[in-house]
Design a protein around this motif. Structure first.
Motif, PDB file in Angstrom:
ATOM      1  N   GLN A 131       0.925  -1.280   0.017  1.00 52.17           N
ATOM      2  CA  GLN A 131       0.340   0.068   0.068  1.00 52.17           C
ATOM      3  C   GLN A 131       0.935   1.082  -0.023  1.00 52.17           C
ATOM      4  O   GLN A 131       0.548   2.129  -0.648  1.00 52.17           O
ATOM      5  N   GLN A 132       1.813   1.256   0.876  1.00 56.72           N
ATOM      6  CA  GLN A 132       2.930   2.258   0.829  1.00 56.72           C
ATOM      7  C   GLN A 132       3.568   2.665  -0.624  1.00 56.72           C
ATOM      8  O   GLN A 132       3.642   3.381  -1.088  1.00 56.72           O
ATOM      9  N   ARG A 133       3.968   1.458  -0.998  1.00 56.86           N
ATOM     10  CA  ARG A 133       4.549   1.537  -2.425  1.00 56.86           C
ATOM     11  C   ARG A 133       3.752   2.271  -3.338  1.00 56.86           C
ATOM     12  O   ARG A 133       3.932   2.809  -4.348  1.00 56.86           O
ATOM     13  N   ALA A 134       2.182   1.638  -3.371  1.00 59.63           N
ATOM     14  CA  ALA A 134       1.119   2.078  -4.210  1.00 59.63           C
ATOM     15  C   ALA A 134       1.206   3.621  -3.984  1.00 59.63           C
ATOM     16  O   ALA A 134       0.894   4.413  -5.188  1.00 59.63           O
ATOM     17  N   ARG A 135       1.159   4.027  -2.870  1.00 60.66           N
ATOM     18  CA  ARG A 135       1.029   5.508  -2.822  1.00 60.66           C
ATOM     19  C   ARG A 135       2.117   6.410  -3.236  1.00 60.66           C
ATOM     20  O   ARG A 135       2.006   7.571  -3.858  1.00 60.66           O
ATOM     21  N   GLU A 136       3.262   5.777  -2.853  1.00 63.05           N
ATOM     22  CA  GLU A 136       4.515   6.396  -3.597  1.00 63.05           C
ATOM     23  C   GLU A 136       4.397   6.420  -4.961  1.00 63.05           C
ATOM     24  O   GLU A 136       4.692   7.619  -5.713  1.00 63.05           O
ATOM     25  N   ARG A 137       3.800   5.285  -5.707  1.00 59.20           N
ATOM     26  CA  ARG A 137       4.065   5.354  -7.201  1.00 59.20           C
ATOM     27  C   ARG A 137       2.835   6.386  -7.640  1.00 59.20           C
ATOM     28  O   ARG A 137       2.831   7.117  -8.621  1.00 59.20           O
ATOM     29  N   GLN A 138       1.778   6.564  -6.800  1.00 61.00           N
ATOM     30  CA  GLN A 138       0.790   7.381  -7.213  1.00 61.00           C
ATOM     31  C   GLN A 138       0.958   8.810  -7.050  1.00 61.00           C
ATOM     32  O   GLN A 138       0.823   9.704  -8.178  1.00 61.00           O
ATOM     33  N   ALA A 139       1.792   9.159  -6.188  1.00 60.87           N
ATOM     34  CA  ALA A 139       2.359  10.387  -6.080  1.00 60.87           C
ATOM     35  C   ALA A 139       3.410  10.691  -7.001  1.00 60.87           C
ATOM     36  O   ALA A 139       3.443  11.795  -7.640  1.00 60.87           O
ATOM     37  N   ALA A 140       4.203   9.749  -7.491  1.00 65.54           N
ATOM     38  CA  ALA A 140       5.047   9.844  -8.528  1.00 65.54           C
ATOM     39  C   ALA A 140       4.532  10.214  -9.964  1.00 65.54           C
ATOM     40  O   ALA A 140       4.800  10.799 -10.740  1.00 65.54           O
ATOM     41  N   LEU A 141       3.259   9.510  -9.973  1.00 66.16           N
ATOM     42  CA  LEU A 141       2.587   9.632 -11.406  1.00 66.16           C
ATOM     43  C   LEU A 141       1.961  10.985 -11.373  1.00 66.16           C
ATOM     44  O   LEU A 141       2.131  11.562 -12.445  1.00 66.16           O
TER      45      LEU A 141
END
Length: 636
Positions: A131-141
């Motif tokens: 979930q944290q990695r997903a949040r990081e990827r969403q922020a990066a996107l």
């Protein structure tokens, strides 16, 4: 008599709790004593953290915290919070037995018996790394989309996307290539971290492997953990370019493979579904942005192509028709069609827009919009402008073109954040201009009033005073012009004379609480301190090796309850002072002018036999300039 049987209620309840403790394998449940030592460690803790219960029982329960959290005492803080508040929620990185880090969401609570006696603590945590990695990827996107939106160059967009994707996933090479009609791969742009070289030039499509080629022509997104073992790449040339793991995102247009985004890694790597989805998202968004950048250039030459790219736009698009009053003048305009970005940029649902007048959707809309669009329709001349819709509080950058008689198309972006940034930049420019004028005025006064017996002495004095002014500006710039720390100002002013102002052997001692000096007060106060320091070095305590200087300050309440800054400058051990100087030089006038004239304070000089004593008072009141906002910051 009511008997409970061989098993008491407490025993049944204990067995139930033990069953929960043992079966909750998705949760790490750790019980400690009051000192934080592990007493119990469930199978979930073994699975999540890696240590067995036998390995950790009796150890302080801080070993699975990161080294930096251990150094900061986070485990102890967490126990104290749980003890006083009843529980302590947290989300942070933890470490496993193999040294790997994972993101955990958990809580800690105190354990008590029936009488409320504190027995220890219970910590429960769960691995939330995906979930944290997903949040990081969403922020990066999101950050990537913001960067790509500002670019008009297709190659610039692809390069930004490739770098963002590579750094977020931690891979070795990312790039794009076009596919020609004869299935030649033309590598256009890419990014690499240095582990693998960039791919340049052209390839025949067969070099990626016959089976692999067949799949990508169908539009399949392919993720391969090891190219040397996968059946799709047995006859490929990936080994020649160092690619052991890859993700390929093909772009299909009108049933034909036209381009691709590739992600390469030099070592075997298992790709998670979330990572593959992130590649798809970046590839799709980047390709759309590349296409839109090219389309926007074409639109400037041919308005008729608006309809062809309508569905590919990330910018807002509206097709409208003018509405005229009985006298033939433009009175309003009606929305005939809008794209999906319309709702995101304006906040108005598209189904509440179509067929309605602008004045109905945006009550009180500025007349400028109707007049400008009427001019576009009547003259056929496209316009580019920026304007605010006050009713929704948003600024838009708009390109408007006539598409047919009585109709126009508008392409727009929400530029509210940029306008706010420009306004802040304008205010900053005015502030810098104001401060530059003040600085020049001080320099002019120093040039005019400084007295010296010869040119060399004059130059030294002037350089020192201008240097003090420059140091004040530097301190303000370091604090982003939000004010300057008094101690830092004093250290910066005194360090050039002594080399250091800290430590037991220092000749200068600084004592006082933390005080923030406003941007308006920093410059004059720095000049005043410079004059005192210069006098101490030339004639006072700092002119001899045994001399010492003490600078202390404190905050008090003046009459009326207003805060007052008192600064005490005491020299000792210098040349003996027999009498007060008869001549009042530039330094004295500078002290008086800055402290009294600019800061509304007081300055008192005493020439004692042991050395100069200077007392400065600066009130915090309207116009004093001590702080930019009501109050001040102070900390021991």
């Amino acid at each position: 008599m009511n008997e409970t049987g061989p098993d008491t209620t407490d025993e049944v309840q204990d067995r139930r709790y033990r069953a929960i403790f043992e079966c909750a394998v998705d949760f790490a449940i750790i019980a400690t004593d009051r000192d934080g030592r592990v007493m119990d460690w469930n199978p979930g803790a073994e699975r999540v953290l890696g240590w067995s219960a036998e390995e950790v029982r009796g150890r302080p329960a801080d070993f699975f915290f990161t080294p930096e959290d251990q150094e900061e005492g986070r485990p102890q803080v967490e126990m104290q919070r749980a003890l006083h508040a009843g529980r302590a929620d947290n989300e942070r990185w933890h470490t496993r037995e193999d040294g790997c880090r994972f993101w955990a969401s958990g809580e800690m609570m105190p354990l008590r018996d029936k009488d409320g006696t504190h027995l220890g603590f219970l910590k429960i945590l769960r691995d939330r790394t995906p979930q944290q990695r997903a949040r990081e990827r969403q922020a990066a996107l999101g950050a990537l989309m913001a960067r790509m939106r500002d670019l008009d160059d297709p190659y610039g967009i692809m390069l930004v996307a490739a770098e963002a994707l590579g750094r977020t996933l931690g891979v070795h090479r990312v790039g794009f290539f076009d596919v020609t009609d004869d299935y030649t791969l033309s590598f256009t742009v890419g990014w690499a971290d240095g582990t693998l070289p960039l791919i340049v030039g052209t390839w025949p499509a067969t070099r990626i492997g016959t089976a692999y080629l067949a799949e990508v022509r169908k539009g399949a997104v392919i993720a391969i953990a090891d190219t040397t073992r996968h059946p799709l790449t047995t006859d490929s040339a990936f080994a020649e370019i160092g690619t052991r793991a890859l993700v390929g995102f093909p772009v299909i247009r009108d049933g034909r493979w036209v381009a691709a985004l590739y992600v390469n890694h030099a070592e075997p790597r298992a790709w998670s579904p979330e990572e593959v989805a992130f590649v798809e998202a970046v590839g799709g968004q980047a390709w759309d942005m590349v296409q839109w950048a090219g389309a926007r250039a074409e639109l400037r030459a041919s308005e008729a192509r608006w309809r062809g790219i309508f569905e590919y736009m990330h910018e807002g698009f509206a097709l409208c028709e003018m509405v005229y009053g009985p006298d033939g003048t433009a009175a309003d305009f009606r929305y005939a069609e809008v794209n999906q970005a319309w709702e995101r940029l304006t906040g108005v649902p598209s189904d509440e827009t179509l067929g309605r007048l602008a004045s109905e959707i945006f009550p009180g809309i500025e007349r400028f919009w109707t007049d400008t669009y009427a001019q576009v329709v009547e003259t056929g001349e496209p316009v580019h402008f920026e304007c605010q819709v006050a009713s929704i509080g948003r600024w838009f950058e708009v390109y408007a073109y006539r598409t047919e008689p009585g109709r126009f198309a508008a392409l727009f972006l929400n530029v509210s954040e940029r306008k706010a940034a420009e306004e802040r930049q304008t205010l900053l420019a005015r502030e810098v201009d104001h401060r530059a004028k003040n600085a020049l005025a001080v320099v002019q006064a120093a040039l005019r009033l400084t007295k010296a017996p010869d040119v060399a002495s004059y130059r030294t004095a002037i350089e020192g005073r201008i240097g003090a002014l420059a140091r004040a500006q530097s301190v303000l710039a370091q604090d982003r012009w939000a004010g300057a720390d008094l101690r830092r100002m004093l250290e910066g002013e005194l360090a050039p004379f002594l080399g250091a102002v800290a430590g037991p052997e220092a000749r200068v001692q600084l004592t006082g609480p933390r005080v923030a000096i406003s941007t308006r007060a920093a410059q004059p106060l720095t000049m005043a301190v410079h004059e005192l320091a210069t006098n101490a070095v030339k004639y006072g305590a700092l002119s001899v090796g045994a001399g010492r200087l003490s600078v202390s300050w404190r905050l008090e309440s003046a009459s009326g309850g207003l805060p007052l800054l008192r600064l005490h400058w005491v020299e000792a051990g210098g040349p003996r002072i027999n009498a007060q100087p008869q001549r009042r030089g530039f330094g004295s006038r500078m002290l008086d002018g800055t402290v009294r004239g600019q800061l509304g304070g007081k300055v008192r000089l005493r020439w004692e036999a042991s050395g100069l004593v200077c007392e400065i008072e600066i009130p915090l009141q309207a116009g004093s300039g001590l702080t930019d906002t009501p109050g001040f910051s102070a900390a021991d």
